[in-house]
Design a protein around this motif. Structure first.
Motif, mmCIF file in Angstrom:
data_model
loop_
_atom_site.group_PDB
_atom_site.id
_atom_site.type_symbol
_atom_site.label_atom_id
_atom_site.label_comp_id
_atom_site.label_asym_id
_atom_site.label_seq_id
_atom_site.Cartn_x
_atom_site.Cartn_y
_atom_site.Cartn_z
ATOM 1 N N LEU A 1 1.765 7.580 -13.380
ATOM 2 C CA LEU A 1 3.085 7.191 -12.870
ATOM 3 C C LEU A 1 4.095 8.295 -13.165
ATOM 4 C CD1 LEU A 1 3.224 3.444 -13.903
ATOM 5 C CD2 LEU A 1 2.932 4.374 -11.607
ATOM 6 N N ILE A 2 4.833 8.675 -12.141
ATOM 7 C CA ILE A 2 5.850 9.723 -12.295
ATOM 8 C C ILE A 2 7.250 9.125 -12.145
ATOM 9 C CG2 ILE A 2 6.764 11.872 -11.306
ATOM 10 C CD1 ILE A 2 4.232 12.415 -12.686
ATOM 11 N N GLY A 3 7.376 8.106 -11.374
ATOM 12 C CA GLY A 3 8.656 7.436 -11.166
ATOM 13 C C GLY A 3 8.386 5.974 -10.851
ATOM 14 N N GLU A 4 9.417 5.267 -10.465
ATOM 15 C CA GLU A 4 9.253 3.841 -10.175
ATOM 16 C C GLU A 4 8.328 3.596 -8.991
ATOM 17 O OE1 GLU A 4 12.832 1.501 -10.003
ATOM 18 O OE2 GLU A 4 13.761 2.749 -11.539
ATOM 19 N N THR A 5 8.378 4.474 -8.002
ATOM 20 C CA THR A 5 7.564 4.283 -6.802
ATOM 21 C C THR A 5 6.588 5.440 -6.569
ATOM 22 O OG1 THR A 5 9.264 5.326 -5.434
ATOM 23 C CG2 THR A 5 9.350 2.920 -5.637
ATOM 24 N N THR A 6 6.434 6.296 -7.546
ATOM 25 C CA THR A 6 5.664 7.521 -7.346
ATOM 26 C C THR A 6 4.554 7.657 -8.376
ATOM 27 O OG1 THR A 6 7.737 8.549 -6.645
ATOM 28 C CG2 THR A 6 5.891 10.009 -7.040
ATOM 29 N N MET B 1 0.846 -1.177 0.000
ATOM 30 C CA MET B 1 0.000 0.000 0.000
ATOM 31 C C MET B 1 0.895 1.246 0.000
ATOM 32 S SD MET B 1 -3.007 0.919 2.640
ATOM 33 C CE MET B 1 -4.317 1.852 1.958
ATOM 34 N N SER B 2 0.512 2.230 -0.779
ATOM 35 C CA SER B 2 1.344 3.424 -0.880
ATOM 36 C C SER B 2 0.959 4.460 0.164
ATOM 37 C CB SER B 2 1.221 4.032 -2.286
ATOM 38 O OG SER B 2 -0.082 4.516 -2.497
ATOM 39 N N ARG B 3 1.928 5.283 0.530
ATOM 40 C CA ARG B 3 1.681 6.435 1.393
ATOM 41 C C ARG B 3 1.061 7.505 0.518
ATOM 42 N NH1 ARG B 3 2.725 4.898 6.677
ATOM 43 N NH2 ARG B 3 4.747 3.939 6.784
ATOM 44 N N GLN B 4 0.150 8.257 1.072
ATOM 45 C CA GLN B 4 -0.491 9.314 0.316
ATOM 46 C C GLN B 4 -0.225 10.659 0.979
ATOM 47 O OE1 GLN B 4 -4.583 7.877 0.412
ATOM 48 N NE2 GLN B 4 -4.443 7.418 -1.771
ATOM 49 N N PHE B 5 -0.068 11.667 0.121
ATOM 50 C CA PHE B 5 0.090 13.047 0.569
ATOM 51 C C PHE B 5 -0.680 13.945 -0.381
ATOM 52 C CE2 PHE B 5 3.975 10.961 1.971
ATOM 53 C CZ PHE B 5 4.082 11.380 3.289
ATOM 54 N N VAL B 6 -1.164 15.037 0.136
ATOM 55 C CA VAL B 6 -1.727 16.097 -0.683
ATOM 56 C C VAL B 6 -0.633 17.145 -0.803
ATOM 57 C CG1 VAL B 6 -3.492 17.893 -0.816
ATOM 58 C CG2 VAL B 6 -4.066 15.650 0.120
ATOM 59 N N THR B 7 -0.383 17.625 -2.013
ATOM 60 C CA THR B 7 0.648 18.638 -2.202
ATOM 61 C C THR B 7 0.382 19.426 -3.473
ATOM 62 O OG1 THR B 7 3.032 19.031 -2.026
ATOM 63 C CG2 THR B 7 2.330 17.239 -3.488
ATOM 64 N N GLU B 8 1.153 20.478 -3.645
ATOM 65 C CA GLU B 8 1.077 21.286 -4.864
ATOM 66 C C GLU B 8 1.959 20.659 -5.944
ATOM 67 O OE1 GLU B 8 1.100 25.745 -4.310
ATOM 68 O OE2 GLU B 8 1.909 25.068 -2.378
#
Length: 171
Positions: free
Chosen positions: A92-97, A1-8
Motif C-alpha cells: 500500500l502506497i496511499g489510500e487508493t494506491t 476492482m482496481s485499475r492496473q498500470f505498468v510503470t517505472e
C-alpha cells in the motif's frame, strides 16, 4: 476492482497525482526500476532541469525508498526475487494506491530498440496484459514504430486512463 498500470518506480516519486487517484490503482513495477532509484540518488546528474525541482524529486525518491525499505515492505519485495517473473504481495502506497514489484528477468526480445528497463516494462505489460504508463514521448514513439503489442498511456492522459472504460487487451 482496481485499475492496473505498468510503470517505472521513479514515476511514483515524480508524479504525486499517481498516488492520489479517485479509484483504486495498482502499479506493477519491475524490480530493476526500483534499483534505478538508488542510482538516481547517488548520481550527480540531475533528474530535473530546475534545481529546486530536482531537489524536491530527489527528496520524494528518498521518501519512497525509505518506505519500501521498511521491514514489512522489504520482505514483500524479497519474496518476489525468489523466482523469475514472481510478483510481490502488494504494498500500500496511499489510500487508493498499491504497488506490486515484478521480478522481470528477460531483456532479449526488444534489446535492439529499448534499454533493459524499458524492455522489462514492455514485457511486464505484455505478460500481464496491463497498460504501460510513461512520461517519455520518445518511448511511446519507439513502441509504436517497433509495433510492440502493448497499450501505452502518456502521463498527461493519466486521468483519462483511470476514469475511462477503454482498457483493451492487445492482440
Amino acid at each position: 476492482m482496481s485499475r492496473q498500470f505498468v510503470t517505472e518506480a521513479v514515476m511514483l516519486a515524480i508524479y504525486g497525482e499517481l498516488l492520489l487517484t479517485p479509484v483504486p490503482v495498482e502499479y506493477m513495477v519491475p524490480y530493476t526500476s526500483l534499483l534505478e532509484l538508488y542510482e538516481f540518488l547517488s548520481s550527480d546528474e540531475p533528474l530535473m532541469s530546475n534545481d529546486e525541482d530536482d531537489k524536491h524529486v530527489k527528496e520524494k525518491v528518498r521518501e519512497l525508498l525509505d518506505y519500501l525499505d521498511e521491514p514489512l515492505n522489504k520482505k514483500k519485495i524479497q519474496k518476489a526475487l525468489n523466482m523469475p517473473w514472481a510478483k510481490s504481495p502488494y504494498i500500500l502506497i496511499g489510500e487508493t494506491t498499491r504497488v506490486t514489484v515484478v521480478n522481470a528477468m528477460d531483456t532479449a526480445p526488444y534489446g535492439e530498440f529499448f534499454d533493459p528497463v524499458e524492455t522489462e516494462l514492455l514485457l511486464v505489460s505484455q505478460r500481464e496484459q496491463t497498460p504501460l504508463l510513461t512520461d517519455q514521448p520518445e518511448l511511446i514513439h519507439r513502441i509504436i514504430d517497433a509495433s510492440v503489442p502493448v497499450q501505452v498511456f502518456d502521463i498527461d492522459d493519466f486521468q483519462f486512463a483511470v476514469e475511462g472504460d477503454h482498457f483493451t487487451h492487445p492482440i
